[in-house]
Every structure is written in C-alpha cells, then in structure tokens.
Enzyme design. Structure first.
Site, PDB file in Angstrom:
ATOM      1  N   TRP A  98       3.274   0.484   1.349  1.00 29.84           N
ATOM      2  CA  TRP A  98       2.944   1.488   2.363  1.00 29.84           C
ATOM      3  C   TRP A  98       4.041   1.533   3.420  1.00 29.84           C
ATOM      4  CZ3 TRP A  98      -0.755  -1.854   0.317  1.00 29.84           C
ATOM      5  CH2 TRP A  98      -1.740  -1.238  -0.466  1.00 29.84           C
TER       6      TRP A  98
ATOM      7  N   HIS B  82      -3.319   4.330   5.374  1.00 30.00           N
ATOM      8  CA  HIS B  82      -4.420   4.692   4.475  1.00 30.00           C
ATOM      9  C   HIS B  82      -5.731   4.628   5.261  1.00 30.00           C
ATOM     10  CE1 HIS B  82      -4.333   0.155   3.026  1.00 30.00           C
ATOM     11  NE2 HIS B  82      -4.285   0.271   4.315  1.00 30.00           N
TER      12      HIS B  82
ATOM     13  N   ARG C 179       2.740   8.229   6.270  1.00 27.78           N
ATOM     14  CA  ARG C 179       3.658   7.293   5.593  1.00 27.78           C
ATOM     15  C   ARG C 179       5.094   7.689   5.837  1.00 27.78           C
ATOM     16  NH1 ARG C 179       0.556   5.722   0.016  1.00 27.78           N
ATOM     17  NH2 ARG C 179      -1.425   5.343   1.076  1.00 27.78           N
TER      18      ARG C 179
ATOM     19  N   GLN D  76      -6.730  11.373   3.164  1.00 27.57           N
ATOM     20  CA  GLN D  76      -7.415  10.569   2.157  1.00 27.57           C
ATOM     21  C   GLN D  76      -8.918  10.597   2.409  1.00 27.57           C
ATOM     22  OE1 GLN D  76      -5.833   6.540   2.216  1.00 27.57           O
ATOM     23  NE2 GLN D  76      -4.258   7.081   0.710  1.00 27.57           N
TER      24      GLN D  76
ATOM     25  N   VAL E  11      -8.505  -5.203  -3.662  1.00 28.61           N
ATOM     26  CA  VAL E  11      -9.493  -5.052  -4.746  1.00 28.61           C
ATOM     27  C   VAL E  11      -9.115  -5.933  -5.937  1.00 28.61           C
ATOM     28  CG1 VAL E  11     -10.374  -2.735  -4.248  1.00 28.61           C
ATOM     29  CG2 VAL E  11      -8.259  -2.987  -5.561  1.00 28.61           C
TER      30      VAL E  11
ATOM     31  N   ALA F  92     -14.574   0.041  -3.922  1.00 30.29           N
ATOM     32  CA  ALA F  92     -13.918   0.877  -2.914  1.00 30.29           C
ATOM     33  C   ALA F  92     -12.955   1.801  -3.633  1.00 30.29           C
ATOM     34  CB  ALA F  92     -13.161   0.009  -1.913  1.00 30.29           C
TER      35      ALA F  92
HETATM   36  C1  FA5 Z   1      -4.077   3.569  -1.103  1.00 35.63           C
HETATM   37  O1  FA5 Z   1      -3.730   4.154  -0.094  1.00 35.63           O
HETATM   38  C2  FA5 Z   1      -5.264   2.680  -1.130  1.00 35.63           C
HETATM   39  N1  FA5 Z   1      -5.737   2.466   0.215  1.00 35.63           N
HETATM   40  C3  FA5 Z   1      -6.341   3.284  -2.005  1.00 35.63           C
HETATM   41  C4  FA5 Z   1      -7.429   2.333  -2.328  1.00 35.63           C
HETATM   42  C5  FA5 Z   1      -8.572   2.326  -1.547  1.00 35.63           C
HETATM   43  C6  FA5 Z   1      -7.322   1.460  -3.385  1.00 35.63           C
HETATM   44  C7  FA5 Z   1      -9.604   1.440  -1.832  1.00 35.63           C
HETATM   45  C8  FA5 Z   1      -8.321   0.575  -3.685  1.00 35.63           C
HETATM   46  C9  FA5 Z   1      -9.478   0.580  -2.903  1.00 35.63           C
HETATM   47  P1  FA5 Z   1      -2.337   4.785  -2.631  1.00 35.63           P
HETATM   48  O2  FA5 Z   1      -1.155   4.479  -1.846  1.00 35.63           O
HETATM   49  O3  FA5 Z   1      -2.167   4.804  -4.117  1.00 35.63           O
HETATM   50  O4  FA5 Z   1      -3.525   3.830  -2.302  1.00 35.63           O
HETATM   51  O5  FA5 Z   1      -2.916   6.192  -2.186  1.00 35.63           O
HETATM   52  C10 FA5 Z   1      -4.175   6.681  -2.639  1.00 35.63           C
HETATM   53  C11 FA5 Z   1      -4.073   8.158  -3.048  1.00 35.63           C
HETATM   54  O6  FA5 Z   1      -3.511   8.898  -1.989  1.00 35.63           O
HETATM   55  C12 FA5 Z   1      -3.122   8.386  -4.210  1.00 35.63           C
HETATM   56  O7  FA5 Z   1      -3.786   8.206  -5.435  1.00 35.63           O
HETATM   57  C13 FA5 Z   1      -2.706   9.807  -3.999  1.00 35.63           C
HETATM   58  O8  FA5 Z   1      -3.685  10.686  -4.498  1.00 35.63           O
HETATM   59  C14 FA5 Z   1      -2.685   9.931  -2.516  1.00 35.63           C
HETATM   60  N2  FA5 Z   1      -1.317   9.762  -1.980  1.00 35.63           N
HETATM   61  C15 FA5 Z   1      -0.589   8.637  -1.870  1.00 35.63           C
HETATM   62  N3  FA5 Z   1       0.604   8.885  -1.293  1.00 35.63           N
HETATM   63  C16 FA5 Z   1       0.627  10.196  -1.016  1.00 35.63           C
HETATM   64  C17 FA5 Z   1       1.580  11.075  -0.397  1.00 35.63           C
HETATM   65  N4  FA5 Z   1       2.731  10.628   0.089  1.00 35.63           N
HETATM   66  N5  FA5 Z   1       1.262  12.377  -0.290  1.00 35.63           N
HETATM   67  C18 FA5 Z   1       0.075  12.827  -0.736  1.00 35.63           C
HETATM   68  N6  FA5 Z   1      -0.863  12.070  -1.312  1.00 35.63           N
HETATM   69  C19 FA5 Z   1      -0.591  10.758  -1.459  1.00 35.63           C
END
Ligand code: FA5
Length: 338
Positions: A151, A180, A206, A220, A263, A306
C-alpha cells in the site's frame, strides 16, 4: 356644455378608461355620429360667421386633440394585449431543461448499500485521515514489514497538523490518508462485540501512478462478519449473492489465493460478465488471529471473514466503463450519460 367643459370631461374619461371597450364608449360619446363634440360641430352652421370662426377652430382643435389621445391610449392597449397573448412564440422550439445526474459512483454506492442492507448488514463509517496503528499495525502489518509496500502511502506531516490530536489522543502514531477501508474493522471491533455483520463504504488513497484500472483516489467497500461459527463458505455465499443481485445471474467468479497479512487464508476474487474480461474486484479471507488479539477478542472463540471491494471496479463492470480515470476528470458529457 361649452367647449372647455367638454374638453375637461372628455380628457378625464379617456384617462379613466381602463379597457379598450371603455375607450370605445368615450370615443362614441364625444366623437361618434351623435357625439357631444360632433353635436357642437353640427350646430356651427347656425352661428354667426364670427362665432363660427372662433368656436369652429376651437372645436376642430379639440376634436383633433381627443382623436390623438384616444389613438394613443388605444395603441397602448393593443401593445399590452399583444404582449399578453403573443408575448412568447408558441412555435419556437422549447429550451431544454437540464436535470442533475447522479455520478455513477454515487449510483453504485447506493445500490451496494441497498443490497447489503437487504442481507442484514449494517453500514458503518470511519475517518479518511487515519493513523499508522489502525491502517497497518493493528491489521498485523508492523513497521518495517515488507507487506507495507503493498500500500503506497500518502503520509501526512504531523507537526502543526490540525489532526495531530487524533493521533496523540489514541496510539502515538504517524498520520496518513487511509490506503484501504480495513482500519474501520479495528475501530468497529474495539467498540462492539460479535456477532455482527457490517460494510464500510468509503474513499481511500494510494500514492501510485494511474492507469486504466488504477487511481490514486478511489473507493472501497469493506465487509466484515464475525461470530462464533462464521466460515469461508458463508463468505462465498454472501459474495456470490451480492454479485448476482448487482450484476444478474450470468456473472462468473474466480476465487484465487491471495496474501493479506490480516487474513488467513486470503484470497482475491475476479468477476466477469458475458462479453467482458476478468477484473479483480476484491481481496478477502478469514480474519487473522492477531487482528482479533489487537481488539481483545478471543481468537479461539470467534471467527470471521472480511473483504475489501473496489467500488470503482464494480461500477466499471456494471456500466461498461473502460477507464477508471473517467470517473474523476469532471467531464460533464460523461456524467450526463447516467
Ligand atoms: C486491500 O485494500 C485490502 N484491504 C482488501 C481486503 C480487505 C483484503 C479485507 C482482505 C480482507 P487491495 O489493495 O487488493 O486490498 O485492494 C482491494 C480492491 O480495491 C482491489 O481488488 C481493487 O478492486 C481495488 N483497487 C486496488 N487498488 C486500486 C486502485 N489504485 N484504483 C482502483 N481500485 C483499486
């Protein structure tokens, strides 16, 4: 009646005429065939030449004057009535009225909330400015852990920062823009006991380069369900049910193993609609023991799943939007299509 009297009463009557009909009656009364002034003019022939000249020219001048006044007033009535009846051109094409449009992200947000509420989830909120403890440490991502690189973070300078107290009042930790919605898991669990099921829709940030499917500011929806008997099978049911309600029964799923420190096991979910490609929409898994420890739950007594979905990604699939950046560039031609 002498000419002066006629003049006075005629002018008075003209001034008092408030309709075209009133004015016409005045016209008839003074200048008509049997009108008062016409009578005077007719009787001139009975006068001596001298009187005829004197009264005749006065009477003619008065006639002219009354005609002028009546004409003037009559014209003003006509203008007014034109304005009333033809003031706008009924054949002219109407002006288009622009009504407001909901942004596609607002629409999908409302729909997501509605679906989860129908599945008995509650909607919870949390701060966009977070501290390191909630965004990372409590989620089993200690400082210097390589997973922090997952992140890319916007850090805030704490010195003279109006939000500094927020950090100082709780854990002493650096401030950041939440990367997130997962920190709200911790905030909620600190104050509530299981069983519960919540979603947390919200904005995240981000420090990363943008492309067709990545923004540095996006949305999100976190999900968290905790109880004494919650399993991955429950997660699968909830997510599949949610996606079918949002996208229809033709939606396809791909559950892949994924790594997130908070997780265990962790997974990522991709979905695909007819004619479209696979798109990663969420990270998920069973809540890690250390996370339960951090909120003083007994990990041997409670279990939970989650997930964190990208709301923008859901909107891209639902409305067939090829580039995430369209949501944020403020182009009204784009917004007006929704
Ligand atoms: C997370 O942010 C974790 N907090 C998710 C999580 C929650 C996992 C609870 C387990 C339990 P990640 O970085 O993969 O994960 O982001 C989650 C979702 O946000 C991605 O699958 C995608 O759909 C979206 N996402 C991630 N980065 C971006 C971005 N830069 N722009 C738009 N959507 C994004």
């Amino acid at each position: 009646m002498d000419l002066e009297q006629i003049k006075k009463s005629a002018i008075n009557a003209i001034n008092n005429a408030s309709t075209a009909q009133d004015l016409e009656s005045v016209n008839v009364k003074y200048l008509g065939r049997k009108g008062v002034l016409t009578g005077v003019l007719h009787s001139l022939k009975d006068l001596s030449i001298e009187d005829r000249r004197k009264i005749g020219s006065k009477a003619n001048a008065l006639k002219q004057k009354l005609e002028e006044l009546i004409n003037k007033k009559s014209n003003s009535f006509r203008e007014l009535s034109n304005k009333i009846s033809f003031g706008f051109d009924v054949t002219k094409p109407g002006l288009k009225i622009f009504s407001g449009h909901l942004h596609p992200l607002s629409k999908i947000d409302a729909e997501v909330r509605k679906i989860f509420l129908s599945m008995n989830f509650s909607v919870v909120d949390g701060p966009e400015i977070e501290n390191e403890y909630y965004n990372f440490d409590a989620l089993n991502i200690p400082a210097n852990h390589p997973a922090r690189d997952m992140w890319d973070t916007f850090w805030l300078k704490s010195k003279n920062n109006p939000f500094r107290q927020l950090a100082d009042s709780g854990q002493k930790s650096k401030l950041l823009l939440r990367t997130h919605t997962s920190p709200v898991q911790i905030r909620y669990m600190e104050k509530h006991n299981p069983p519960f099921q919540i979603i947390v829709p919200g904005r995240v940030f981000r420090y990363e380069a943008t492309d067709m499917s990545h923004e540095f500011n996006f949305y999100q929806v976190e999900g968290l369900m905790v109880g004494s008997d919650v399993s991955l099978a429950n997660f699968k049911f909830v997510v599949e049910e949610f996606c079918r309600k949002l996208f229809g029964s033709k939606v396809q799923f791909r559950f892949r193993p994924g790594y997130f420190p908070f997780v265990e096991p962790g997974l990522e979910v991709d979905i695909k609609l007819e004619g479209g490609g696979w798109l990663e929409v969420m990270g998920a898994g069973m809540v890690q023991r250390n996370v339960f420890d951090a909120v003083r739950y007994n990990p041997d007594e409670v279990q939970g799943f989650a997930f964190g979905m990208g709301l923008d990604r859901l909107a891209m699939i639902k409305y067939k939007i090829p580039d995430i950046r369209l949501f944020y560039n403020g182009d009204l031609r784009f917004i007006r299509q929704f």
